[in-house]
Scaffold this motif. Structure first.
Motif, short mmCIF file in Angstrom:
data_model
loop_
_atom_site.label_atom_id
_atom_site.label_comp_id
_atom_site.label_asym_id
_atom_site.label_seq_id
_atom_site.Cartn_x
_atom_site.Cartn_y
_atom_site.Cartn_z
N ALA A 73 0.83 -1.21 0.00
CA ALA A 73 0.00 0.00 0.00
C ALA A 73 0.86 1.26 0.00
O ALA A 73 0.55 2.24 -0.67
CB ALA A 73 -0.93 -0.01 1.22
N LEU A 74 1.98 1.22 0.73
CA LEU A 74 2.88 2.37 0.77
C LEU A 74 3.56 2.58 -0.59
O LEU A 74 3.81 3.72 -0.99
CB LEU A 74 3.93 2.18 1.87
CG LEU A 74 3.40 2.30 3.30
CD1 LEU A 74 4.49 1.93 4.30
CD2 LEU A 74 2.86 3.69 3.58
N ALA A 81 1.66 9.69 -5.32
CA ALA A 81 2.14 11.04 -4.98
C ALA A 81 2.93 11.64 -6.14
O ALA A 81 2.75 12.82 -6.49
CB ALA A 81 3.00 10.97 -3.72
N THR A 82 3.81 10.84 -6.73
CA THR A 82 4.61 11.34 -7.85
C THR A 82 3.73 11.66 -9.06
O THR A 82 3.91 12.70 -9.72
CB THR A 82 5.66 10.29 -8.27
OG1 THR A 82 6.45 9.95 -7.14
CG2 THR A 82 6.57 10.83 -9.35
N MET A 169 7.63 6.03 -5.56
CA MET A 169 7.83 7.35 -6.18
C MET A 169 8.69 7.24 -7.43
O MET A 169 8.43 7.90 -8.44
CB MET A 169 8.45 8.30 -5.16
CG MET A 169 7.52 8.68 -4.02
SD MET A 169 8.32 9.71 -2.76
CE MET A 169 8.52 11.24 -3.67
N VAL A 170 9.74 6.41 -7.36
CA VAL A 170 10.60 6.22 -8.54
C VAL A 170 9.80 5.60 -9.68
O VAL A 170 9.91 6.02 -10.84
CB VAL A 170 11.81 5.34 -8.18
CG1 VAL A 170 12.61 4.99 -9.43
CG2 VAL A 170 12.70 6.05 -7.17
N HIS A 171 8.98 4.59 -9.36
CA HIS A 171 8.14 3.98 -10.39
C HIS A 171 7.15 4.99 -10.96
O HIS A 171 6.84 4.98 -12.15
CB HIS A 171 7.38 2.78 -9.81
CG HIS A 171 8.14 1.51 -9.86
ND1 HIS A 171 8.35 0.70 -8.76
CD2 HIS A 171 8.76 0.88 -10.89
CE1 HIS A 171 9.05 -0.36 -9.12
NE2 HIS A 171 9.32 -0.26 -10.40
N GLY A 172 6.61 5.85 -10.09
CA GLY A 172 5.67 6.86 -10.55
C GLY A 172 6.30 7.83 -11.52
O GLY A 172 5.69 8.21 -12.53
N MET A 173 7.54 8.24 -11.26
CA MET A 173 8.25 9.14 -12.17
C MET A 173 8.46 8.48 -13.53
O MET A 173 8.33 9.11 -14.58
CB MET A 173 9.59 9.55 -11.57
CG MET A 173 9.49 10.53 -10.42
SD MET A 173 11.09 11.20 -9.92
CE MET A 173 11.88 9.73 -9.25
N GLY A 201 -4.62 6.09 -8.60
CA GLY A 201 -3.78 5.77 -7.44
C GLY A 201 -4.47 4.85 -6.47
O GLY A 201 -3.85 3.94 -5.91
N ALA A 202 -5.78 5.07 -6.25
CA ALA A 202 -6.52 4.21 -5.34
C ALA A 202 -6.52 2.76 -5.84
O ALA A 202 -6.36 1.81 -5.07
CB ALA A 202 -7.95 4.71 -5.19
N GLY A 203 -6.67 2.61 -7.16
CA GLY A 203 -6.62 1.27 -7.74
C GLY A 203 -5.26 0.64 -7.57
O GLY A 203 -5.13 -0.55 -7.24
N SER A 204 -4.19 1.44 -7.77
CA SER A 204 -2.83 0.93 -7.62
C SER A 204 -2.55 0.51 -6.18
O SER A 204 -1.94 -0.52 -5.92
CB SER A 204 -1.81 2.00 -8.04
OG SER A 204 -1.96 2.33 -9.40
#
Length: 260
Positions: A73-74, A81-82, A169-173, A201-204
């Motif tokens: 979840a984190l 967030a990213t 965050m790295v994956h999001g970027m 994001g909620a789904g992820s």
């Protein structure tokens, strides 16, 4: 090779998601948000995402299903967030994210996976390393298992939550460029665009929490069996290393994403 095997295993699931996504009417806001939710659920199942979270769970000091779910979840929270920041830049400031940059950031994901794999194999911890340079001692316990002929040093590390967020965050970027192109091509409303990212994001988060729970099952069962626990840890690290090396080679050598 590992990526192809992983994709082949999940092909029926991905095909099912794509079939449902193809029937959604994106002309209505509700349809766009539903598409975002389904895309978020599918997105978390990609091989590099699962590999990174698997290695994080494998190196966590305390193994239980609740912790595994939380780490997943984190990861989703950091990922979201990213993407949310990227969405603000694109939708509010009209910042253009070059397609080439997405590949370069994905190359960074490959490097991160290699680092995670190596640290899992060696037990190296960057946080403890820098603490040691400052003269601070790590909190650890020595455990011996004479019946299995194994002795190891068990260190208490409470930073796995932060680690999961950073990895997300790295994956999001890395994934933000392609995602923003999808958002811009279908959404003209800024509030709707931000809502799309939020529900994506909620789904992820939900999907990765569920996947992490499944990943955590064998590690939880192996807590009292040191050899099996080590074998699972090294197996997760090996798969992560192969996926990371594959990304680095494909993007750096084949596609040459850093070449002008």
């Amino acid at each position: 090779m590992v990526l192809e095997i992983f994709d082949a295993m999940l092909e029926p699931i991905f095909s099912a998601f794509q079939s449902v996504e193809g029937t959604i009417d994106t002309a209505a806001p509700a349809g766009i948000l539903l598409l975002g939710l389904l895309t978020g659920l599918r997105h978390s199942m990609e091989a590099d995402h699962v590999a990174a979270v698997s290695t994080t769970i494998a190196t966590a000091g305390r193994k239980n299903l609740g912790q595994a779910s939380m780490l997943g979840a984190l990861w989703g929270l950091g990922h979201t967030a990213t993407l949310f920041v990227a969405a603000l830049l694109v939708l509010l400031l009209a910042v253009h994210i070059p397609e080439k940059m997405s590949g370069q950031l994905e190359f960074g994901v490959g490097i991160m996976l290699l680092f995670l794999a190596v640290t899992a194999f060696t037990g190296f911890n960057a946080g403890r390393f820098f603490k040691g340079l400052r003269g601070r001692k790590a909190h650890s316990h020595f455990h011996a298992h004479p019946e299995q002929g194994i002795a190891h040093d068990h260190r208490h590390d409470h930073r796995h939550g932060h680690k999961s967020i950073i990895i997300g965050m790295v994956h999001g970027m890395a994934g933000s460029g392609a995602l923003m192109l999808v958002v811009l091509s279908t959404i003209n409303s800024i509030p709707l665009g931000l809502a799309y990212i939020a529900i994506f994001g909620a789904g992820s988060i939900a999907s990765m929490a569920g996947i992490s729970t499944l990943i955590g099952l064998p590690f939880t069962r192996a807590r009292s069996q040191v050899r099996l626990a080590l074998a699972l840890k090294y197996a997760a690290a090996a798969v992560t290393f192969v996926i990371g090396a594959g990304l680095v080679y494909e993007l750096g050598v084949v596609e040459q994403v850093f070449r002008e």
